[in-house]
Design a protein around this motif. Structure first.
Motif, short mmCIF file in Angstrom:
data_model
loop_
_atom_site.label_atom_id
_atom_site.label_comp_id
_atom_site.label_asym_id
_atom_site.label_seq_id
_atom_site.Cartn_x
_atom_site.Cartn_y
_atom_site.Cartn_z
N ILE A 456 0.63 -1.72 0.36
CA ILE A 456 -0.12 -0.10 0.27
C ILE A 456 0.56 1.41 0.83
CG2 ILE A 456 -0.34 -0.08 2.33
CD1 ILE A 456 -3.08 0.98 1.92
N GLY A 457 0.92 2.37 -1.22
CA GLY A 457 0.91 3.21 -0.57
C GLY A 457 1.26 4.01 0.52
N ASP A 458 1.73 5.37 0.58
CA ASP A 458 1.80 6.21 1.79
C ASP A 458 0.07 6.79 1.79
OD1 ASP A 458 2.82 7.05 -0.13
OD2 ASP A 458 3.79 9.26 1.20
N GLY A 459 -0.49 7.14 0.64
CA GLY A 459 -1.14 7.99 0.38
C GLY A 459 -2.12 7.04 0.64
N PHE A 480 2.03 -5.09 6.71
CA PHE A 480 1.89 -3.89 5.83
C PHE A 480 2.77 -2.82 5.30
CE2 PHE A 480 -1.73 -4.17 9.65
CZ PHE A 480 -2.04 -4.05 9.10
N VAL A 481 3.18 -3.67 4.55
CA VAL A 481 3.97 -2.58 3.93
C VAL A 481 4.18 -1.33 2.76
CG1 VAL A 481 6.02 -2.47 1.78
CG2 VAL A 481 5.38 -5.25 3.42
N ILE A 482 4.25 -0.02 3.08
CA ILE A 482 3.94 1.20 3.03
C ILE A 482 4.75 1.34 1.85
CG2 ILE A 482 3.27 3.27 3.24
CD1 ILE A 482 2.54 2.78 6.01
N MET A 483 5.02 1.30 0.42
CA MET A 483 5.61 2.01 -0.13
C MET A 483 5.55 3.32 -0.94
SD MET A 483 4.12 -0.71 -3.09
CE MET A 483 5.54 -0.64 -4.32
N TYR A 514 7.28 15.84 3.12
CA TYR A 514 7.13 15.27 4.24
C TYR A 514 6.62 14.10 4.57
CZ TYR A 514 3.47 15.29 7.92
OH TYR A 514 2.95 15.07 9.43
N SER A 515 6.40 13.10 5.67
CA SER A 515 5.95 11.86 5.74
C SER A 515 5.53 11.97 7.26
CB SER A 515 6.47 10.37 5.10
OG SER A 515 5.98 9.92 5.37
N PRO A 516 4.36 11.83 8.03
CA PRO A 516 4.82 10.65 9.63
C PRO A 516 5.67 9.85 9.14
CG PRO A 516 2.15 11.12 8.25
CD PRO A 516 3.11 11.06 7.21
N ASP A 517 5.98 9.50 10.41
CA ASP A 517 6.41 8.10 10.78
C ASP A 517 5.83 7.32 10.96
OD1 ASP A 517 7.97 5.99 11.01
OD2 ASP A 517 9.24 7.43 12.54
N TYR A 518 5.09 6.41 9.37
CA TYR A 518 4.52 5.48 9.71
C TYR A 518 4.73 4.37 10.80
CZ TYR A 518 1.91 7.65 6.80
OH TYR A 518 1.14 8.02 5.45
N ASP A 555 7.51 0.48 7.57
CA ASP A 555 7.76 2.27 5.80
C ASP A 555 9.17 2.36 5.42
OD1 ASP A 555 7.08 4.42 5.47
OD2 ASP A 555 7.51 4.79 7.26
N VAL A 556 8.85 1.63 3.94
CA VAL A 556 10.17 1.93 3.23
C VAL A 556 9.93 2.94 2.40
CG1 VAL A 556 9.26 0.30 1.83
CG2 VAL A 556 11.73 0.58 1.25
N SER A 557 10.98 3.82 2.22
CA SER A 557 10.94 5.42 1.38
C SER A 557 10.58 4.84 -0.03
CB SER A 557 12.06 5.56 1.61
OG SER A 557 11.69 6.84 2.60
N MET A 558 10.48 5.42 -1.38
CA MET A 558 10.38 5.11 -2.11
C MET A 558 10.60 6.00 -3.46
SD MET A 558 7.48 2.49 -4.48
CE MET A 558 6.09 3.99 -5.05
N LEU A 559 10.96 5.46 -5.04
CA LEU A 559 11.37 6.86 -5.45
C LEU A 559 9.23 6.95 -6.09
CD1 LEU A 559 14.41 5.59 -7.93
CD2 LEU A 559 14.12 7.66 -6.17
#
Length: 587
Positions: A456-459, A480-483, A514-518, A555-559
């Protein structure tokens, strides 16, 4: 014997085999909840938002292939649940929504939260555009019959959700228990329509004699639980299979005759195989827009000159988007059973096409090689291809994946191998952001022995982070893998490509991403949370989460690079006529 309606309703649901109810309390449904508290057979899955309840029930129904039950309060409770119910409707998923309403003796007097702008006590009409039917229970003696009809309708024909709207005083009234008990004599599973041998013989002969036959498989095959019958038919007739987004996994992606997903997010090879078919057997598909490149003949199917045989349980779908040479209304499992019997009688020896098998195998090898550098890249934020490749490498073959929208839906459909029928749950027709995480809860409850991962995306995850409360309280070990690309990424890439801006589509604070720390949010809910700092950390973290068998957020940052597109979507012609522009990277 007299008994409260609420008590009898619980007993009825127990007899139907209902094991879980997803919902949220309200003053209109607590009489039912009080009765439910005494049940030893039904587990109430308490949520913090009704959309979570309807999406979780949707995921549960996709795995069990039976109608799932949602309990809602009136007014805002019912409208909160509406998005999930509409999503189930467009994907033909059976739900029975039981909603409380204002007391019947106060209809039209504006009691608390009544909807009656155009008619008294008319909240049930809110669901009319997307449920198969909506009932309002006006008398307690009619309630048993309505419940029976609700389940039958939800699961019959083309499945879908129904609404049973119950004025709160009805739950607390007494009823003769015999009115519910007489339903015990009613059949609970209806026989489904099939096709006759004459039609099956005609179709099988056409496919056998066709120069370039193709099977186009839709989600209706999954709904009919007909994957085994399809594979038997494909193996015997040697016909290649392309599929819709919702049809992914019906045949394993490593089956020699599986082509893959068509349309906008399909590949050039797959779309060209569809264009080159002379006869297409469409099974359980709507031939939807994204799957068919907005029906442009130069990108996907070309009817005519190609000819279409279309079989579906819903007569309204046959011929809706393409002209049909042969159409049949039938349950796909029943139809394929007849096809298999007839095919083996007409052609005792299975048909082999080694040249086609080799061609498809070469395509798959070349497509895999084209992504190799991205799948192995140590770039951080991670490439989406690396995330998907690592997830596939770690997961068991039969793990259940739930997706949301964006890369985790379109990229998964295009690039992520699925090996077991029903092991990918995707919001197709409604393409609902926020589906993936609650659907994972429902899937894990339905299949506790399977690994369940929500991509699932962060959105999407930001829509309903309160899924974590339910996961923690109910001990539901979904992962839950947040892309996380700090954006509504697909829309950002679309807007950038056509208007050279990402206004309203990226998440920024004071001009910075910006992103919350999920991961921290997860820990605050009492759930394991892991923040990935490098590409090398991701795979070990996922392995650890699976082994722990506890709910976990990664929570993994993605291009934000776009999913490659070889098809077409008519919206591109609206944005940039004649330019053939799709999406671009916003990195």
């Amino acid at each position: 014997m007299k008994d409260l309606v609420a008590n009898q309703l619980v007993k009825y649901l127990e007899k139907r085999g209902v094991k879980h109810i997803f919902g949220l309390c309200g003053h209109t449904n607590i009489a039912f909840l009080a009765a439910l508290s005494k049940s030893t057979k039904i587990r109430f899955i308490n949520v913090r938002h009704e959309q979570i309840a309807s999406h979780a029930a949707d995921g549960y129904a996709r795995v069990t292939k039976k109608a799932a039950v949602v309990l809602s309060h009136l007014g805002p409770g019912l409208t909160n649940a509406a998005t999930g119910v509409a999503n189930a409707a467009l994907d033909s998923i059976p739900l029975v929504v039981i909603a409380g309403d204002v007391p019947s003796h106060y209809f039209g007097k504006h009691p608390h939260q009544e909807v009656n702008m155009h008619a008294d006590a008319s909240q049930w009409e809110i669901y009319r555009p997307f449920v198969k039917r909506a009932w309002r229970v006006d008398r307690p003696d009619l309630f048993p019959e309505i419940m029976e009809k609700a389940f039958v309708l939800a699961e019959s024909g083309r499945p879908g959700p129904v609404l049973v709207d119950v004025p709160m005083d009805i739950f607390s009234q007494e009823i003769d228990a015999a009115l519910f008990e007489r339903l015990d004599y009613n059949v609970k599973v209806m026989q489904k329509p099939s096709i006759n041998d004459e039609l099956a013989t005609r179709i099988v002969k056409i496919l056998a004699e066709a120069k370039n036959p193709l099977i186009y498989a839709g989600g209706g095959i999954m709904l009919a639980d007909a994957a085994q019958q399809l594979r038997e038919f494909v193996d015997h007739m040697g016909i290649p299979v392309a599929h819709t987004l919702m049809g992914k996994g019906i045949l394993p992606d490593d089956h020699p005759l599986t082509l893959g997903m068509t349309g906008f997010w399909g590949t050039k090879y797959i779309n060209e195989k569809c264009q080159g078919a002379d006869w297409v057997l469409g099974l359980g598909t709507r031939f939807a827009e994204a799957d068919c490149s907005s029906w442009y003949p130069e990108y996907a199917f070309n009817f005519p000159p190609a000819k279409l045989i279309h079989i579906d349980i819903d007569p309204g779908e046959i011929g809706r988007n393409y002209p049909v040479e042969i159409g049949a209304v039938a349950d796909i499992k029943q139809a394929l059973t007849v096809f298999n019997r007839v095919a083996k009688k007409l052609y005792p020896e299975a048909k082999q096409n080694e040249a086609l098998n080799q061609e498809i195998a070469l395509y798959k090898k070349e497509f895999k090689a084209s992504n190799k550098s991205l799948e192995e890249s140590n770039t951080f934020p991670m490439s989406p291809q690396r995330i998907l490749a690592d997830v596939r490498e770690v997961l068991p073959r039969d793990a259940i994946i739930t997706t949301d929208v964006g890369w985790n839906k379109n990229g998964v459909g295009q690039q992520f191998p699925i090996y077991e029928p029903g092991s990918i749950l995707t919001p197709g027709g409604y393409a609902t952001m926020g589906f993936g995480s609650p659907a994972a809860l429902g899937a894990k409850i339905a299949a506790p022995d399977k690994v369940v991962v929500s991509l699932i995306g962060d959105g999407g995850f930001g829509q309903n982070p309160a899924v974590l409360a339910t996961a923690a309280i109910e001990h539901i070990p979904a992962i839950f893998v947040i892309m996380n690309n700090y954006a509504f990424g697909t829309i950002a890439g679309l807007e950038k490509a056509h208007y050279d801006t990402t206004f309203g589509a990226v998440f920024e604070k004071d001009g910075q991403p910006y992103s919350p720390d999920y991961a921290a949010i997860a820990r605050a809910y009492g759930v394991e949370g892991i923040k990935i700092r490098s590409a090398e950390e991701f795979k070990p973290a996922l392995k650890m989460a699976i082994e722990a068998n506890k709910p976990c957020v990664i929570d993994v940052s993605m291009l934000n690079n776009p999913v490659p597109t070889a098809g077409h979507w008519n919206i591109m012609d609206i944005y940039s006529p004649g330019k053939h522009v799709h999406h671009v990277s916003t990195n």
